[in-house]
Design a protein around this motif. Sequence first.
Motif, PDB file in Angstrom:
ATOM      1  N   GLU A  72       0.829  -1.203   0.000  1.00  0.00           N
ATOM      2  CA  GLU A  72       0.000   0.000   0.000  1.00  0.00           C
ATOM      3  C   GLU A  72       0.867   1.259   0.000  1.00  0.00           C
ATOM      4  OE1 GLU A  72      -3.256  -0.762  -0.203  1.00  0.00           O
ATOM      5  OE2 GLU A  72      -2.773  -2.862   0.118  1.00  0.00           O
ATOM      6  N   SER A  73       2.148   1.114   0.252  1.00  0.00           N
ATOM      7  CA  SER A  73       3.060   2.249   0.367  1.00  0.00           C
ATOM      8  C   SER A  73       3.506   2.744  -1.000  1.00  0.00           C
ATOM      9  CB  SER A  73       4.295   1.839   1.173  1.00  0.00           C
ATOM     10  OG  SER A  73       5.285   2.839   1.102  1.00  0.00           O
ATOM     11  N   ALA A  74       3.511   4.050  -1.150  1.00  0.00           N
ATOM     12  CA  ALA A  74       3.964   4.653  -2.411  1.00  0.00           C
ATOM     13  C   ALA A  74       5.484   4.660  -2.520  1.00  0.00           C
ATOM     14  CB  ALA A  74       3.419   6.069  -2.533  1.00  0.00           C
ATOM     15  N   THR A  75       6.180   4.497  -1.405  1.00  0.00           N
ATOM     16  CA  THR A  75       7.637   4.581  -1.423  1.00  0.00           C
ATOM     17  C   THR A  75       8.303   3.262  -1.824  1.00  0.00           C
ATOM     18  OG1 THR A  75       7.782   4.060   0.928  1.00  0.00           O
ATOM     19  CG2 THR A  75       7.679   6.395   0.314  1.00  0.00           C
ATOM     20  N   VAL A  76       7.586   2.166  -1.720  1.00  0.00           N
ATOM     21  CA  VAL A  76       8.147   0.860  -2.049  1.00  0.00           C
ATOM     22  C   VAL A  76       7.929   0.590  -3.530  1.00  0.00           C
ATOM     23  CG1 VAL A  76       7.987  -1.611  -1.614  1.00  0.00           C
ATOM     24  CG2 VAL A  76       7.725  -0.011   0.273  1.00  0.00           C
ATOM     25  N   LYS A  77       9.003   0.239  -4.223  1.00  0.00           N
ATOM     26  CA  LYS A  77       8.924  -0.077  -5.653  1.00  0.00           C
ATOM     27  C   LYS A  77       8.688  -1.570  -5.832  1.00  0.00           C
ATOM     28  CE  LYS A  77       9.966   4.080  -6.966  1.00  0.00           C
ATOM     29  NZ  LYS A  77       8.887   4.976  -7.275  1.00  0.00           N
ATOM     30  N   GLY A  78       7.817  -1.924  -6.721  1.00  0.00           N
ATOM     31  CA  GLY A  78       7.573  -3.330  -7.023  1.00  0.00           C
ATOM     32  C   GLY A  78       6.725  -4.026  -5.975  1.00  0.00           C
ATOM     33  N   PHE A  79       6.260  -5.216  -6.324  1.00  0.00           N
ATOM     34  CA  PHE A  79       5.431  -6.029  -5.444  1.00  0.00           C
ATOM     35  C   PHE A  79       6.284  -6.643  -4.343  1.00  0.00           C
ATOM     36  CE2 PHE A  79       3.677 -10.148  -4.255  1.00  0.00           C
ATOM     37  CZ  PHE A  79       2.401  -9.788  -3.867  1.00  0.00           C
ATOM     38  N   GLN A  80       5.775  -6.608  -3.125  1.00  0.00           N
ATOM     39  CA  GLN A  80       6.462  -7.202  -1.981  1.00  0.00           C
ATOM     40  C   GLN A  80       5.650  -8.395  -1.478  1.00  0.00           C
ATOM     41  OE1 GLN A  80       9.499  -5.758  -0.664  1.00  0.00           O
ATOM     42  NE2 GLN A  80       9.279  -4.799  -2.666  1.00  0.00           N
ATOM     43  N   ARG A  81       6.317  -9.497  -1.196  1.00  0.00           N
ATOM     44  CA  ARG A  81       5.644 -10.681  -0.651  1.00  0.00           C
ATOM     45  C   ARG A  81       5.494 -10.489   0.854  1.00  0.00           C
ATOM     46  NH1 ARG A  81       8.449 -16.017   0.215  1.00  0.00           N
ATOM     47  NH2 ARG A  81      10.109 -14.805  -0.706  1.00  0.00           N
ATOM     48  N   THR A  82       4.446  -9.796   1.237  1.00  0.00           N
ATOM     49  CA  THR A  82       4.191  -9.470   2.634  1.00  0.00           C
ATOM     50  C   THR A  82       3.258 -10.513   3.248  1.00  0.00           C
ATOM     51  OG1 THR A  82       2.270  -8.140   2.056  1.00  0.00           O
ATOM     52  CG2 THR A  82       4.395  -6.988   2.169  1.00  0.00           C
ATOM     53  N   THR A  83       3.111 -10.443   4.557  1.00  0.00           N
ATOM     54  CA  THR A  83       2.157 -11.308   5.250  1.00  0.00           C
ATOM     55  C   THR A  83       0.753 -11.060   4.716  1.00  0.00           C
ATOM     56  OG1 THR A  83       3.544 -11.346   7.222  1.00  0.00           O
ATOM     57  CG2 THR A  83       1.239 -11.941   7.521  1.00  0.00           C
ATOM     58  N   SER A  84       0.416  -9.786   4.500  1.00  0.00           N
ATOM     59  CA  SER A  84      -0.901  -9.436   3.971  1.00  0.00           C
ATOM     60  C   SER A  84      -1.118 -10.038   2.587  1.00  0.00           C
ATOM     61  CB  SER A  84      -1.056  -7.907   3.912  1.00  0.00           C
ATOM     62  OG  SER A  84      -2.281  -7.551   3.329  1.00  0.00           O
ATOM     63  N   ALA A  85      -0.112  -9.990   1.735  1.00  0.00           N
ATOM     64  CA  ALA A  85      -0.235 -10.560   0.388  1.00  0.00           C
ATOM     65  C   ALA A  85      -0.429 -12.072   0.464  1.00  0.00           C
ATOM     66  CB  ALA A  85       0.992 -10.217  -0.453  1.00  0.00           C
ATOM     67  N   GLN A  86       0.276 -12.721   1.368  1.00  0.00           N
ATOM     68  CA  GLN A  86       0.138 -14.166   1.512  1.00  0.00           C
ATOM     69  C   GLN A  86      -1.243 -14.531   2.061  1.00  0.00           C
ATOM     70  OE1 GLN A  86       3.745 -14.820   3.778  1.00  0.00           O
ATOM     71  NE2 GLN A  86       4.879 -15.376   1.929  1.00  0.00           N
ATOM     72  N   GLU A  87      -1.773 -13.709   2.982  1.00  0.00           N
ATOM     73  CA  GLU A  87      -3.128 -13.937   3.502  1.00  0.00           C
ATOM     74  C   GLU A  87      -4.163 -13.721   2.402  1.00  0.00           C
ATOM     75  OE1 GLU A  87      -3.612 -11.425   6.934  1.00  0.00           O
ATOM     76  OE2 GLU A  87      -2.146 -12.548   8.093  1.00  0.00           O
ATOM     77  N   THR A  88      -3.956 -12.681   1.581  1.00  0.00           N
ATOM     78  CA  THR A  88      -4.869 -12.425   0.467  1.00  0.00           C
ATOM     79  C   THR A  88      -4.857 -13.602  -0.493  1.00  0.00           C
ATOM     80  OG1 THR A  88      -4.633 -10.025   0.657  1.00  0.00           O
ATOM     81  CG2 THR A  88      -5.379 -10.880  -1.475  1.00  0.00           C
ATOM     82  N   LEU A  89      -3.680 -14.126  -0.804  1.00  0.00           N
ATOM     83  CA  LEU A  89      -3.570 -15.290  -1.684  1.00  0.00           C
ATOM     84  C   LEU A  89      -4.309 -16.481  -1.085  1.00  0.00           C
ATOM     85  CD1 LEU A  89      -2.524 -16.828  -4.138  1.00  0.00           C
ATOM     86  CD2 LEU A  89      -0.378 -17.190  -2.874  1.00  0.00           C
ATOM     87  N   SER A  90      -4.138 -16.719   0.198  1.00  0.00           N
ATOM     88  CA  SER A  90      -4.815 -17.831   0.857  1.00  0.00           C
ATOM     89  C   SER A  90      -6.333 -17.684   0.779  1.00  0.00           C
ATOM     90  CB  SER A  90      -4.357 -17.896   2.324  1.00  0.00           C
ATOM     91  OG  SER A  90      -5.043 -18.917   3.003  1.00  0.00           O
ATOM     92  N   ASN A  91      -6.826 -16.475   1.049  1.00  0.00           N
ATOM     93  CA  ASN A  91      -8.268 -16.227   0.992  1.00  0.00           C
ATOM     94  C   ASN A  91      -8.799 -16.331  -0.441  1.00  0.00           C
ATOM     95  OD1 ASN A  91      -8.537 -15.791   3.762  1.00  0.00           O
ATOM     96  ND2 ASN A  91      -8.078 -13.618   3.575  1.00  0.00           N
ATOM     97  N   ALA A  92      -8.061 -15.787  -1.402  1.00  0.00           N
ATOM     98  CA  ALA A  92      -8.481 -15.837  -2.801  1.00  0.00           C
ATOM     99  C   ALA A  92      -8.501 -17.275  -3.317  1.00  0.00           C
ATOM    100  CB  ALA A  92      -7.544 -14.973  -3.658  1.00  0.00           C
ATOM    101  N   THR A  93      -7.515 -18.068  -2.912  1.00  0.00           N
ATOM    102  CA  THR A  93      -7.452 -19.470  -3.306  1.00  0.00           C
ATOM    103  C   THR A  93      -8.614 -20.255  -2.700  1.00  0.00           C
ATOM    104  OG1 THR A  93      -5.047 -19.346  -3.513  1.00  0.00           O
ATOM    105  CG2 THR A  93      -5.990 -21.547  -3.298  1.00  0.00           C
ATOM    106  N   ALA A  94      -8.939 -19.959  -1.450  1.00  0.00           N
ATOM    107  CA  ALA A  94     -10.072 -20.622  -0.797  1.00  0.00           C
ATOM    108  C   ALA A  94     -11.379 -20.289  -1.514  1.00  0.00           C
ATOM    109  CB  ALA A  94     -10.148 -20.209   0.670  1.00  0.00           C
TER     110      ALA A  94
END
Length: 103
Positions: A72-94
């Motif tokens: 969500e940060s504008a200062t970070v370049k590129g996609f980061q494999r964060t805990t939130s991203a992994q949780e989103t993947l888990s929920n989306a897969t479910a």
Amino acid sequence: SSGINAEYGIRTSSEGEPKRAYQCVKFLTQLLRASPGVKEHITTHIPEWEWSVNWLQGACETGAKSSSSSNESATVKGFQRTTSAQETLSNATALLSEFGSSR
């Protein structure tokens, strides 16, 4: 097709703006979990949802692992494999599995 066209946003952002694509997948995942009407609508768009979930899985596999950054940060370049991203993947897969079993 009518209705939500976020899949277009995810596909067009996935190459050049992966954080934006991730934010779309995250938003849709939250919306699908909260709204039975949206959940019912997406059942007519399973291939698009499957593409989005597969894209996020690939992004999580190749993205830089980060515990302190945010997609969500504008200062970070590129996609980061964060805990939130992994949780989103888990929920989306479910959700995808749920749709697959209801077809």
